[in-house]
Write a protein that holds these residues in place. Structure first.
Motif, PDB file in Angstrom:
ATOM      1  N   MET A 169     -28.820 -33.369  -6.690  1.00  0.00           N
ATOM      2  CA  MET A 169     -27.600 -33.458  -7.491  1.00  0.00           C
ATOM      3  C   MET A 169     -26.994 -32.070  -7.731  1.00  0.00           C
ATOM      4  SD  MET A 169     -28.659 -36.314 -10.378  1.00  0.00           S
ATOM      5  CE  MET A 169     -30.069 -35.385 -10.976  1.00  0.00           C
ATOM      6  N   PRO A 170     -26.714 -31.299  -6.683  1.00  0.00           N
ATOM      7  CA  PRO A 170     -26.168 -29.955  -6.891  1.00  0.00           C
ATOM      8  C   PRO A 170     -24.684 -29.995  -7.262  1.00  0.00           C
ATOM      9  CG  PRO A 170     -26.235 -30.434  -4.565  1.00  0.00           C
ATOM     10  CD  PRO A 170     -26.897 -31.601  -5.252  1.00  0.00           C
ATOM     11  N   PHE A 171     -24.248 -29.048  -8.068  1.00  0.00           N
ATOM     12  CA  PHE A 171     -22.830 -28.899  -8.382  1.00  0.00           C
ATOM     13  C   PHE A 171     -22.543 -27.432  -8.648  1.00  0.00           C
ATOM     14  CE2 PHE A 171     -25.159 -29.957 -12.199  1.00  0.00           C
ATOM     15  CZ  PHE A 171     -24.677 -29.096 -13.191  1.00  0.00           C
ATOM     16  N   ASN A 172     -21.370 -26.964  -8.225  1.00  0.00           N
ATOM     17  CA  ASN A 172     -20.997 -25.564  -8.416  1.00  0.00           C
ATOM     18  C   ASN A 172     -19.944 -25.379  -9.499  1.00  0.00           C
ATOM     19  OD1 ASN A 172     -18.404 -26.048  -7.210  1.00  0.00           O
ATOM     20  ND2 ASN A 172     -19.314 -25.834  -5.191  1.00  0.00           N
ATOM     21  N   SER A 173     -19.660 -26.449 -10.238  1.00  0.00           N
ATOM     22  CA  SER A 173     -18.750 -26.379 -11.388  1.00  0.00           C
ATOM     23  C   SER A 173     -19.579 -26.174 -12.654  1.00  0.00           C
ATOM     24  CB  SER A 173     -17.932 -27.672 -11.468  1.00  0.00           C
ATOM     25  OG  SER A 173     -18.792 -28.792 -11.402  1.00  0.00           O
ATOM     26  N   LYS A 174     -18.910 -26.153 -13.793  1.00  0.00           N
ATOM     27  CA  LYS A 174     -19.639 -25.899 -15.038  1.00  0.00           C
ATOM     28  C   LYS A 174     -20.540 -27.052 -15.446  1.00  0.00           C
ATOM     29  CE  LYS A 174     -16.627 -22.456 -17.206  1.00  0.00           C
ATOM     30  NZ  LYS A 174     -15.850 -22.111 -18.425  1.00  0.00           N
ATOM     31  N   GLY A 175     -20.173 -28.258 -15.046  1.00  0.00           N
ATOM     32  CA  GLY A 175     -20.976 -29.405 -15.428  1.00  0.00           C
ATOM     33  C   GLY A 175     -20.717 -30.588 -14.523  1.00  0.00           C
ATOM     34  N   MET A 176     -21.562 -31.591 -14.618  1.00  0.00           N
ATOM     35  CA  MET A 176     -21.372 -32.837 -13.865  1.00  0.00           C
ATOM     36  C   MET A 176     -22.105 -33.959 -14.597  1.00  0.00           C
ATOM     37  SD  MET A 176     -22.048 -33.748  -9.818  1.00  0.00           S
ATOM     38  CE  MET A 176     -23.844 -33.823  -9.844  1.00  0.00           C
ATOM     39  N   TYR A 177     -21.382 -35.011 -14.924  1.00  0.00           N
ATOM     40  CA  TYR A 177     -22.020 -36.194 -15.495  1.00  0.00           C
ATOM     41  C   TYR A 177     -22.911 -36.811 -14.423  1.00  0.00           C
ATOM     42  CZ  TYR A 177     -18.265 -35.939 -19.010  1.00  0.00           C
ATOM     43  OH  TYR A 177     -17.410 -35.532 -19.998  1.00  0.00           O
ATOM     44  N   ARG A 178     -24.188 -37.037 -14.736  1.00  0.00           N
ATOM     45  CA  ARG A 178     -25.100 -37.515 -13.711  1.00  0.00           C
ATOM     46  C   ARG A 178     -26.300 -38.214 -14.334  1.00  0.00           C
ATOM     47  NH1 ARG A 178     -25.457 -32.286 -15.036  1.00  0.00           N
ATOM     48  NH2 ARG A 178     -27.489 -31.234 -15.068  1.00  0.00           N
ATOM     49  N   GLY A 179     -26.981 -39.029 -13.552  1.00  0.00           N
ATOM     50  CA  GLY A 179     -28.157 -39.715 -14.061  1.00  0.00           C
ATOM     51  C   GLY A 179     -28.971 -40.320 -12.938  1.00  0.00           C
ATOM     52  N   THR A 180     -30.252 -40.514 -13.198  1.00  0.00           N
ATOM     53  CA  THR A 180     -31.160 -41.117 -12.219  1.00  0.00           C
ATOM     54  C   THR A 180     -32.060 -42.134 -12.915  1.00  0.00           C
ATOM     55  OG1 THR A 180     -32.922 -39.467 -12.528  1.00  0.00           O
ATOM     56  CG2 THR A 180     -31.233 -38.971 -10.894  1.00  0.00           C
ATOM     57  N   MET A 181     -32.528 -43.106 -12.135  1.00  0.00           N
ATOM     58  CA  MET A 181     -33.464 -44.090 -12.650  1.00  0.00           C
ATOM     59  C   MET A 181     -34.265 -44.624 -11.474  1.00  0.00           C
ATOM     60  SD  MET A 181     -32.612 -47.197 -15.273  1.00  0.00           S
ATOM     61  CE  MET A 181     -33.861 -47.949 -16.316  1.00  0.00           C
ATOM     62  N   GLY A 182     -35.579 -44.441 -11.508  1.00  0.00           N
ATOM     63  CA  GLY A 182     -36.432 -44.848 -10.403  1.00  0.00           C
ATOM     64  C   GLY A 182     -37.265 -46.066 -10.710  1.00  0.00           C
TER      65      GLY A 182
END
Length: 364
Positions: free
Chosen positions: A338-351
């Motif tokens: 989940m890489p991002f080069n901005s200040k933030g990123m809404y993200r989530g994972t569930m396994g």
């Protein structure tokens, strides 16, 4: 004497011989017993990853109440997709369900929360891809379809095409019985005010950059008052199949029928048997550098791990080009990036463990 009798007498004689020698005959083990004593196979890795957009996100710009509300919707999205996977459902169903939750929330730039164009309308795009079959569906320029991801799936499954746009796409949506809504459904005061600020900033825009020196999106009038609110999901099901989907309202103040990377297969959305990607960011760069496919191609052809491939594209190639944003990705082994080069990123994972993990900022 029948052959079966001769074999029986031979077996009895053999047993008698072993007994006279003080040995026990070793008889073949039935196949069913061999299977019962096999080394247990490890449980399959499966799960879902989502994003709700990347951009200028810092703690000062997000109230505690808004942050809590956002995290709750992200969690609900994860749970919707995970619930399908846990029952043995397909990655395609999981991705679709997760994205519908985000499209129905006014907090994200997709569906209900779509941003406004320069002309004060909402134009929505989406794409969905089945990694197992390489089938894909994409739509762009929608104004009345409540859930663009559902129409993208209909294009994939119920038409011979990959992409439909505008009025034609909406006629197809009506034909397939998908939910259509008036344009007023997409109105939110927050997005409307964002457009007004962008229009005001546009009047005071600095001269265009010198040729050969790319201007950061964040330096543009729209960029200074925007975040990349595109939503997306990738999933790996228990059968080992991957899928990816993305949905967006585009850029605040966009015009002239502009379409970004989200519905472009290989740019903002891509999935094959080994890798699935959904992107969020400055779409023009993601299109030019075919970001989603580039990540998967590096995994497939160069032998790079998913994390290394994703970092190379997002944190190096895009940064050098001037493109900002991020991606979510998953491979066939269940690894996540989940890489991002901005200040933030809404993200989530569930396994498979059923534990939802949600993040917004770069720091934990």
């Amino acid at each position: 004497m029948p052959a079966v009798c001769r074999r029986a007498l031979a077996a009895i004689a053999m047993c008698a011989l072993f007994t006279s020698l003080g040995c026990s005959p070793v008889l073949p083990t039935p196949r069913s017993d061999v299977e019962k004593t096999d080394v247990p196979r490890p449980a399959p890795r499966w799960g879902i990853v989502i994003h709700g957009g990347a951009g200028v996100l810092d703690r000062a710009s997000l109230s505690p109440e808004r942050e809590a509300e956002t995290r709750a919707v992200l969690t609900a999205s994860l749970e919707a997709g995970h619930g399908i996977l846990a029952k043995g459902g397909s990655s395609l169903d999981a991705v679709t369900a997760a994205i519908r939750i985000l499209e129905d929330s006014p907090l994200f730039n997709a569906g209900k929360g779509a941003v406004f164009t320069h002309d004060g309308t909402n134009e929505l795009d989406a794409a969905l891809m089945n990694g197992h079959t390489r089938e894909a569906g994409a739509v762009a320029g929608l104004r009345h379809v409540r859930n663009p991801i559902a129409l993208a799936r209909a294009v994939m499954e119920k038409s011979p095409h990959v992409m439909m746009i505008g009025e034609g796409a909406e006629r197809f949506a009506e034909q397939e019985g998908l939910a259509l809504v008036p344009e007023s459904y997409f109105y939110t005061e927050e997005r409307w005010q964002a457009l007004q600020r962008a229009l005001a900033a546009e009047k005071k825009a600095p001269p265009p950059p010198q040729q050969g020196k790319p201007q950061s999106f964040w330096e543009s009038p729209a960029g200074r008052d925007s975040k990349f609110g595109t939503v997306g999901a990738v999933a790996l099901d228990q059968a080992g199949h991957l899928a990816a989907g993305t949905s967006t309202g585009g850029m605040t103040n966009k015009r002239f029928g502009r379409v970004g990377d989200s519905p472009i297969i290989g740019a903002g959305t891509y999935a094959d048997e080994g890798c699935a990607v959904s992107a969020t960011g400055h779409g023009e760069y993601f299109i030019r550098y075919t970001v989603a496919r580039d990540v998967c191609a590096r995994v497939e052809y160069s032998g790079m791990g998913l994390g290394a491939a994703a970092d190379r594209v997002v944190m190096d190639i895009l940064v050098k080009a001037g493109g900002e944003g991020g991606i979510i990705a998953m491979d066939a082994q269940g690894n996540v990036a989940m890489p991002f080069n901005s200040k933030g990123m809404y993200r989530g994972t569930m396994g498979a463990d059923g534990i939802a993990s949600v993040a917004i900022f770069r720091d934990p």
